[in-house]
Scaffold this motif. Structure first.
Motif, mmCIF file in Angstrom:
data_model
loop_
_atom_site.group_PDB
_atom_site.id
_atom_site.type_symbol
_atom_site.label_atom_id
_atom_site.label_comp_id
_atom_site.label_asym_id
_atom_site.label_seq_id
_atom_site.Cartn_x
_atom_site.Cartn_y
_atom_site.Cartn_z
ATOM 1 N N LYS A 2 49.465 17.694 20.290
ATOM 2 C CA LYS A 2 48.195 17.716 19.567
ATOM 3 C C LYS A 2 47.174 16.814 20.267
ATOM 4 C CE LYS A 2 46.116 16.727 15.079
ATOM 5 N NZ LYS A 2 46.328 16.178 13.711
ATOM 6 N N LYS A 3 45.953 17.324 20.379
ATOM 7 C CA LYS A 3 44.912 16.562 21.043
ATOM 8 C C LYS A 3 44.423 15.433 20.136
ATOM 9 C CE LYS A 3 43.222 20.445 23.812
ATOM 10 N NZ LYS A 3 42.073 21.322 24.121
ATOM 11 N N TYR A 5 41.472 14.113 20.095
ATOM 12 C CA TYR A 5 40.094 14.363 19.692
ATOM 13 C C TYR A 5 39.600 15.609 20.426
ATOM 14 C CZ TYR A 5 39.502 11.615 24.000
ATOM 15 O OH TYR A 5 39.609 11.123 25.279
ATOM 16 N N LYS A 6 38.495 16.111 19.939
ATOM 17 C CA LYS A 6 37.823 17.227 20.594
ATOM 18 C C LYS A 6 36.899 16.662 21.662
ATOM 19 C CE LYS A 6 34.567 20.979 19.572
ATOM 20 N NZ LYS A 6 33.774 21.624 18.493
ATOM 21 N N ASP A 9 30.451 17.394 24.190
ATOM 22 C CA ASP A 9 29.598 18.132 25.120
ATOM 23 C C ASP A 9 29.104 17.170 26.196
ATOM 24 O OD1 ASP A 9 29.892 20.432 23.689
ATOM 25 O OD2 ASP A 9 28.006 20.256 22.611
ATOM 26 N N GLN A 266 37.925 10.081 17.604
ATOM 27 C CA GLN A 266 36.822 11.010 17.818
ATOM 28 C C GLN A 266 35.491 10.276 17.931
ATOM 29 O OE1 GLN A 266 37.060 14.635 18.153
ATOM 30 N NE2 GLN A 266 35.104 14.048 19.073
ATOM 31 N N ASP A 270 33.069 10.088 21.221
ATOM 32 C CA ASP A 270 31.657 10.477 21.207
ATOM 33 C C ASP A 270 30.776 9.348 21.738
ATOM 34 O OD1 ASP A 270 32.320 12.952 20.176
ATOM 35 O OD2 ASP A 270 31.964 12.368 18.085
ATOM 36 N N VAL A 335 39.332 21.274 27.768
ATOM 37 C CA VAL A 335 38.325 21.661 26.788
ATOM 38 C C VAL A 335 38.759 22.966 26.147
ATOM 39 C CG1 VAL A 335 35.901 22.332 26.507
ATOM 40 C CG2 VAL A 335 36.527 20.541 28.132
ATOM 41 N N ASP A 336 38.558 23.097 24.832
ATOM 42 C CA ASP A 336 38.848 24.362 24.164
ATOM 43 C C ASP A 336 38.013 25.467 24.789
ATOM 44 O OD1 ASP A 336 40.564 23.056 22.489
ATOM 45 O OD2 ASP A 336 39.076 22.783 20.887
ATOM 46 N N ASP A 339 34.636 26.047 23.367
ATOM 47 C CA ASP A 339 33.692 24.964 23.641
ATOM 48 C C ASP A 339 33.185 25.030 25.076
ATOM 49 O OD1 ASP A 339 33.976 23.951 21.103
ATOM 50 O OD2 ASP A 339 35.646 22.658 21.658
#
Length: 839
Positions: A2-3, A5-6, A9, A266, A270, A335-336, A339
């Protein structure tokens, strides 16, 4: 897995391109890796668990170099790729040999030995390599440096040593389970992460060199540092899962912010991306604004300017190519898919190598809009509202020099002679009561409690002069946004610090007058090298004020990293510390002061106290003065916090830096003394040096807590609070455009105390830029000189000869010089009309 965080950008303003020689570089680098023993049998590679051929293929370092150096030749791409194979293999090999085993002692010896394989002068007997790291380094060095100058070799060797040897810092943190504070991390990541080394290789790949005489100047340093920080922060975002969760690494910005701010991964990711974006925008700002000025001011030839331009382009290519490689390499989190494209699935989108520009997601993050908005949207003089000064961390005892009271009176007398406390209409910086309230002798007495009375008086005067000059410069030049005049004025101050202590121009204002007097008293007893070092510290502080002025001209809140590093100079921190260190015992080698340990002590102390200054002066600077070079404001805008939240955050950063000073002194200083094998005398001298920094921390912090400078906010006749910014022409030759303003009456600010308005001090008159109002009385009536029909120059002569006070100190020359025509004309006009122009 599992990641955590996402991925955010990323701001990638330039499309990635790829070198057409990719496949040949892949074939060459694999063959070279086998030849060096990086790949092969367990005996050759020494540790077969590091990489096998499938790992090597998956990492694809040839792809990284083809992306980051898209325009170089096939042979150059082979060389660059070999360097990156070596550096990544070294990193993984060092992890297996020393980080996981926590073998600090053998790690140091292993790293020091690598220096032998990077000779600056060529042609000597080569060292005998004993392992793949040494064998490969020797091979690469011999293929790289012959085509480059000695200056480049020195820079590249230093970058390579930092990349290798500062791994010990990471290892020490792993041993102790210690996560660095944010400022420490950014500083050290530059060295450990190796991006400055990459920047040097950009010069080699592009076939250019940054001219040696400008390589160390601020614009070139900032280009390299901003490039490096962006490379490392991007890597931290992609590698967090592997490094932190799998390998137990402590050196990752996401982890640093997560621990320091107490936020979720997360939010930390960011914020890391925001810093990355800000550093890229700092790079752009430097390349487009500061570098062209550097080329002109230093007289670079068209060829030299072109080489700098190609170097900047090479760094841009590296950023974009490095990002594209991170998206593809097996080493990093991905990266997903949704995304990455940001496009509707039904739309046909090009895929594959070299098509990154077609997949750009046009979000505010990708365009860098959010960070840019925060940098340029500040409105000056906005009310702050209720805030509470936070509790500060200052653990050191405060002691005072026994001659403090005498030093106070001596300082007032000196300030009168220099013109610092004269009440000059239209240019009221301080009056005598303010000088007394600011109590710089108290600060000096706490910083140097054990020095001689003469040293105490000298430090008191230096502190006074530096603070006065720091108030004077923005009053004259920042409010007018007069960059040309400000740069000229600062450059002219160097004439009052001659290295030979010889002749100087006549001083034309209190800043020049005070500097001339202090330089003669300070530099005379110093040796040549000490005099040169001290002058560079003073000049560095002065030059940094021009950086603040540029920010005002742009109405740009500084990038957080650039701000912290420049704040050390704008605050004059190292200059202030040096006043207790003017003569260092020769038994202490100068090299020790350039080590990471000693620099960490100086920088952490500077940051801890300069940020305290930003907190206590926040209301004064933001509401009254319209300042935007303040750490609290920088943090508030960058993180979009309330005033109080920003104050508390900056307080936490200040405390972390002072705690770092304690940590380095306790844990790293003894090791350094042992490594340099200092004699008992040398140890005593070095410990005395460190104690002087501790006294500086305690003394300057205490001064900030007790003086009235930051609590009783005065608004003077020059109306710094809310005064309009001049909208007409500024700079040399524009005095006549402001004559009408001299004839208008300016209302007395309501915040001024009646006692302040009534206080009278003998007036001094000055010449030079910004001195137009020096003969106009504060009350709005003509000066004594104008009322009697005399020129300011004649009125200034009095009983003392021109150029000297009764006590023999240099005094400002009267009413002459650049920018003073309006002074004389206004006085004549007011005399003829019978009315006095207001200041």
């Amino acid at each position: 897995m599992k990641k955590p965080y996402k991925l955010p950008d990323f701001y990638v303003p330039y499309p990635a391109r790829i070198n057409p020689h990719l496949e040949s570089a892949r074939a060459h680098s694999k063959a070279w890796a086998y030849e060096m023993g990086i790949l092969g049998s367990e005996k050759d590679a020494r540790n077969s668990a590091v990489w096998d051929e499938s790992d090597f293929d998956a990492h694809d370092y040839a792809l990284l170099c083809a992306y980051t150096h898209p325009d170089c030749s096939s042979s150059e791409l082979d060389l660059i790729t070999d360097w990156y194979v070596w550096v990544f293999w070294f990193d993984d090999d060092f992890l297996a040999l020393f980080k996981r085993t926590k073998d600090m002692a053998n790690a140091r010896d292993y790293l020091i030995r690598l220096r032998a394989f990077m000779p600056i002068e060529l042609g000597g007997a080569p060292a005998e390599p004993q392992n793949p790291v040494e064998r490969a380094l020797q091979n690469l060095w011999a293929r790289t440096v012959p085509s480059k100058s000695i200056a480049w070799r020195i820079r590249f060797a230093e970058s390579t040593r930092n990349l290798l040897e500062e791994c010990v810092w990471e290892l020490a943190n792993i041993q102790e389970g210690r996560v660095a504070n944010p400022i420490e991390y950014i500083e050290m990541r530059r060295k450990v992460g190796g991006a400055p080394w990459s920047a040097d290789l950009v010069e080699h790949a592009a076939g250019v060199e940054v001219p040696a005489h400008v390589a160390a100047l601020r614009p070139m340093r900032v280009l390299k540092d901003a490039f490096s920080d962006a490379v490392h922060l991007r890597n931290d975002l992609f590698s967090y899962q592997r490094e932190v969760e799998s390998e137990g690494e402590m050196a990752n910005c996401v982890l640093v912010l997560q621990r320091f701010l107490g936020v979720e991964p997360q939010r930390a990711a960011d914020l890391t991306n925001d810093i990355l974006t800000s550093r890229l925008q700092q790079f752009e700002n430097t390349a487009l604004i500061e570098v062209p000025i550097l080329c002109v001011e230093n007289g670079l030839s068209p060829i030299e300017a072109t080489e700098i331009g190609l170097y900047v382009k090479g760094l841009q290519d590296w950023q974009s190519g490095g990002h594209e490689w991170h998206m593809r390499s097996s080493r990093y989190m991905k990266v997903d898919e949704d995304d990455e494209s940001g496009l509707v699935r039904s739309i046909a989108v090009p895929t594959g190598t070299g098509t990154s520009a077609a997949r750009v997601k046009l979000s505010p993050g990708r365009l860098g809009l959010d960070v840019r908005r925060r940098s340029f949207s500040h409105i000056a003089h906005q009310p702050i509202g209720p805030i509470e000064r936070p509790a500060f961390y200052q653990p050191f005892p405060v002691r005072f020099h026994p001659k403090l009271d005498a030093a106070r009176q001596t300082l007032v007398d000196w300030s009168r002679r220099m013109g610092i406390v004269h009440d000059i209409a239209g240019l009221c910086v301080w009056d005598e009561q303010e000088l007394i309230d600011y109590d710089f002798a108290l600060c000096a007495a706490a910083c140097q409690p054990d020095d001689s009375e003469a040293a105490l008086d000298l430090t008191s005067a230096w502190f006074t002069w530096a603070t006065y000059a720091d108030d004077y410069f923005p009053l004259v030049y920042a409010r007018a946004r007069d960059l040309a005049g400000g740069k000229r004025y600062i450059a002219g101050l160097s004439a009052f610090m001659p290295l030979d202590c010889g002749a100087t121009p006549p001083p034309s204002d209190p800043v020049e007058c005070g500097l001339l007097d202090l330089w003669r008293r300070t530099a005379g007893p110093l040796g040549a090298s000490e005099r040169k070092r001290f002058r560079s510290l003073v000049q560095g502080m002065l030059d940094s004020w021009v950086w603040e002025l540029v920010n005002h001209v742009e109405n740009r809140i500084p990038d957080p990293v650039d701000y912290v590093e420049m704040r050390r100079q704008t605050f004059g921190a190292e200059f202030g510390m040096s006043l207790a260190q003017l003569s260092i015992d020769p038994s202490v080698p100068q090299e020790i002061f350039r080590t990471r340990t000693l620099r960490a002590l100086v920088n952490s102390a500077a940051d801890g106290i300069s940020l305290i200054n930003d907190i206590v002066s926040y209301r004064k600077e933001i509401e009254v003065e319209g300042e935007l070079n303040n750490g609290v404001l920088v943090v508030k805008q960058f993180m979009e916090l309330s005033h109080q939240q920003a104050l508390d955050t900056v307080r936490d950063v200040s405390a972390a830096r002072i705690r770092q000073f304690e940590y380095v002194r306790k844990n790293e200083l003894p090791t350094l003394i042992e490594q340099f094998e200092l004699s008992p005398r040398g140890q005593e001298s070095l410990l005395r040096y460190v104690m002087s920094i501790q006294n500086w921390i305690a003394g300057v912090a205490h001064w900030h807590f007790v003086v009235k400078r930051y609590t009783e906010l005065r608004v003077h006749p020059h109306a710094t609070g809310g005064g309009r910014i001049p909208s007409g022409p500024v700079g040399l030759g524009s005095a006549a455009a402001w004559l009408n303003a001299l004839g208008q009456t300016r209302p007395t600010p309501s915040a001024q105390k009646p006692s302040d308005a009534a206080r009278t001090v003998p007036a001094a008159r000055f010449s030079g830029i910004g001195s137009e109002g020096s003969a106009i009385a504060r009350s709005g009536q003509p000066s004594a000189a104008a009322a009697q029909g005399r020129t300011p120059q004649a009125a200034a002569q009095g009983s003392a000869p021109a150029g000297a006070s009764a006590a023999g100190e240099p005094t400002p020359q009267a009413g002459l010089g650049l920018g003073t025509a309006a002074l004389r004309l206004a006085a004549q006009l007011s005399q003829r009309s019978g009315s006095a122009p207001s200041s």
